[in-house]
Design an enzyme around this catalytic site. Structure first.
Site, PDB file in Angstrom:
ATOM      1  N   ASN A   1       0.877  -1.180   0.000  1.00 48.90           N
ATOM      2  CA  ASN A   1       0.000   0.000   0.000  1.00 48.90           C
ATOM      3  C   ASN A   1       0.909   1.223   0.000  1.00 48.90           C
ATOM      4  OD1 ASN A   1      -1.770   2.059   0.468  1.00 48.90           O
ATOM      5  ND2 ASN A   1      -2.722   1.133   2.275  1.00 48.90           N
TER       6      ASN A   1
ATOM      7  N   ARG B   1      -2.398  -2.071  -3.611  1.00 50.11           N
ATOM      8  CA  ARG B   1      -3.606  -1.276  -3.434  1.00 50.11           C
ATOM      9  C   ARG B   1      -3.526  -0.097  -4.403  1.00 50.11           C
ATOM     10  NH1 ARG B   1      -4.877   3.201   0.923  1.00 50.11           N
ATOM     11  NH2 ARG B   1      -7.055   3.521   0.437  1.00 50.11           N
TER      12      ARG B   1
ATOM     13  N   HIS C   1     -12.963   2.780  -0.077  1.00 52.62           N
ATOM     14  CA  HIS C   1     -13.003   1.704   0.928  1.00 52.62           C
ATOM     15  C   HIS C   1     -13.682   0.447   0.373  1.00 52.62           C
ATOM     16  CE1 HIS C   1     -13.070   5.019   4.238  1.00 52.62           C
ATOM     17  NE2 HIS C   1     -11.828   4.552   4.109  1.00 52.62           N
TER      18      HIS C   1
ATOM     19  N   ARG D   1     -11.944  15.546   7.878  1.00 49.47           N
ATOM     20  CA  ARG D   1     -12.691  15.935   6.667  1.00 49.47           C
ATOM     21  C   ARG D   1     -14.140  16.274   7.011  1.00 49.47           C
ATOM     22  NH1 ARG D   1     -11.268  10.606   3.477  1.00 49.47           N
ATOM     23  NH2 ARG D   1      -9.161  10.479   4.295  1.00 49.47           N
TER      24      ARG D   1
ATOM     25  N   GLU E   1      -8.062  -5.310   4.990  1.00 52.23           N
ATOM     26  CA  GLU E   1      -7.900  -4.974   3.576  1.00 52.23           C
ATOM     27  C   GLU E   1      -6.711  -5.701   2.961  1.00 52.23           C
ATOM     28  OE1 GLU E   1      -8.545  -0.849   4.940  1.00 52.23           O
ATOM     29  OE2 GLU E   1      -9.382  -0.490   2.956  1.00 52.23           O
TER      30      GLU E   1
END
Ligand code: ADP
Length: 397
Positions: free
Chosen positions: A7, A90, A179, A240, A384
């Site tokens: 990743n 990823r 996601h 955010r 993940e």
């Protein structure tokens, strides 16, 4: 087969080496400050975590250090690179080009590059990681697993914005969602746990981490999700903003004399629960402590966060004409029982009842609703990396 899962960010690189047969993590770690100075954190299974400074001018050096660590005669977990059968990368944005994972080829990399516009911070870094791996591990098959791919099943009515059609036509401005690897992994696992075929489930996945998104999974397919063209839309997150009235931007720009870059920084880095709590923290552990001490802005931040999640759950129950399972995952979803209880407190109309004892558990797979609850509520830790390893094996075998 051993699969190296990568990743890659612009200055960091996380990795795990996973044995895909036993699904064991053989080793994992992290390279940080690539291009600045550089450090490698490495931990073999059952061994000690060691952090060491290493000069990493580019991602190629970083990956070389990862390979050296994995094959080290003392602390390594494989004898040579030959024992790594594939690499799974990823990749953040696959645009409309990728509805599933893809074997990495020159053509595939070009298609990823064409999505750079849509994720200018992430996709170029992902490609740098891919190129560096190809250089150091020639001949090893590699696969790209996209954050957006799972959501490509959304219908038009869910992914189109109320904007001039020409922007979709010319620039592909639409909802993509993120996601996806997590939403897919967790919703599949829910079907296994409740013993219902994946193709016959109505599940709402609440991925609540620093970045947070919700997904409506109908019969094994994503039909709506809260993040949009970018990961800024939807829930209130760590820093955010999530959904806001778009006209706020003009209003604040004039008051605070901000340009577009200044506005984007405010929305991405200075908002969310961090901004709402008046700068207490983006981390829920700090926020909960501050709220317990009676700090009003921290209390408000937690309230707004939970309320927003509950509103999305309600809208996705409407989108699917019902819901059988609601599942919490990621840092907050897996660990913060108080937040889960707060969210479920809004959902009594769905016939949801929470078992307080089950809900007190942390970081493990558990059904937290009572046997009488009309909708099952679960916690399923996301993974993940394992999902990427599985996808990789499926494509290279
Ligand atoms: P990401 O992958 O998006 O960076 P994670 O899924 O790792 O995020 O979630 C990180 C967040 O999870 C932390 O910022 C923190 O708010 C929350 N978190 C982690 N552990 C706990 C805990 N024990 N209680 C409450 N919140 C927690």
């Amino acid at each position: 087969m051993n699969v190296l899962v990568i990743n890659c960010g612009s200055s960091s690189l996380k990795f795990q080496l996973i044995n895909s047969d036993s699904e064991e993590v053989l080793a994992k770690g992290l390279c940080e400050r690539i291009g600045i100075d550089g450090s490698l954190t490495y931990q073999p299974a059952g061994g000690e975590k060691v952090k060491s400074d290493k000069a990493m001018p580019t991602h190629t050096e970083a990956i070389q250090f990862v390979i050296d660590a994995l094959t080290d005669p003392d602390t390594g977990v494989v004898k040579s690179l030959d024992e790594i059968g594939a690499v799974g990368h990823r990749v953040v944005h696959g645009g409309e080009k990728f509805a599933s994972s893809a074997v990495i080829t020159e053509e595939m990399k070009k298609a990823v590059e064409e999505c750079n516009d849509l994720a200018p911070l992430h996709n170029p870094a992902n490609l740098i990681g891919i190129n560096a791996c190809e250089k150091l591990m020639p001949g090893t098959p590699m696969v790209g697993v996209f954050d957006t791919a799972f959501h490509q099943t959304m219908p038009e009515k869910a992914y189109m914005y109320g904007l001039p059609y020409a922007y979709y036509d010319k620039y592909k401005v639409r909802r993509y969602g993120f996601h996806g690897t997590s939403h897919s992994f967790v919703s599949k696992r829910v079907a296994e746990i409740v013993g219902v075929p994946y193709e016959a489930t109505k599940t709402i996945v609440c991925h609540l981490g620093n970045g947070a998104s919700i997904c409506a999974v109908l019969n094994g397919k994503s039909v709506d999700t809260s993040m949009g063209l970018t990961p800024l839309e939807g829930l209130v997150m760590g820093t955010r903003s999530g959904d806001i009235d778009p006209a706020i931007l003009e209003f604040i720009a004039k008051k605070e004399n901000l340009d577009v870059a200044g506005l984007m920084k405010m929305l991405n880095k200075e908002s969310g629960v961090y901004g709402l709590s008046d700068g207490v923290s983006s981390d829920f552990r700090d926020l909960c402590a501050a709220a317990d001490e009676g700090k009003k802005p921290a209390q408000i931040a937690l309230e707004v966060f939970g309320y927003r999640v509950a509103k999305y759950v309600g809208s996705y129950a409407a989108a699917m004409n019902g819901v059988d399972n609601i599942v919490f995952t990621a840092g907050i979803g897996e660990n913060d029982g108080d937040m889960r209880e707060r969210i479920c407190g809004y959902l009594g109309y769905l016939g949801i009842e929470i078992d307080k004892e089950a809900n007190a558990k942390r970081g493990e797979e558990v059904i937290i609703s009572t046997p009488d609850s009309r909708v099952k509520v679960l916690v399923v830790p996301t993974n993940e990396e394992l999902a990427i390893a599985r996808e990789t094996v499926a494509l290279v075998k």
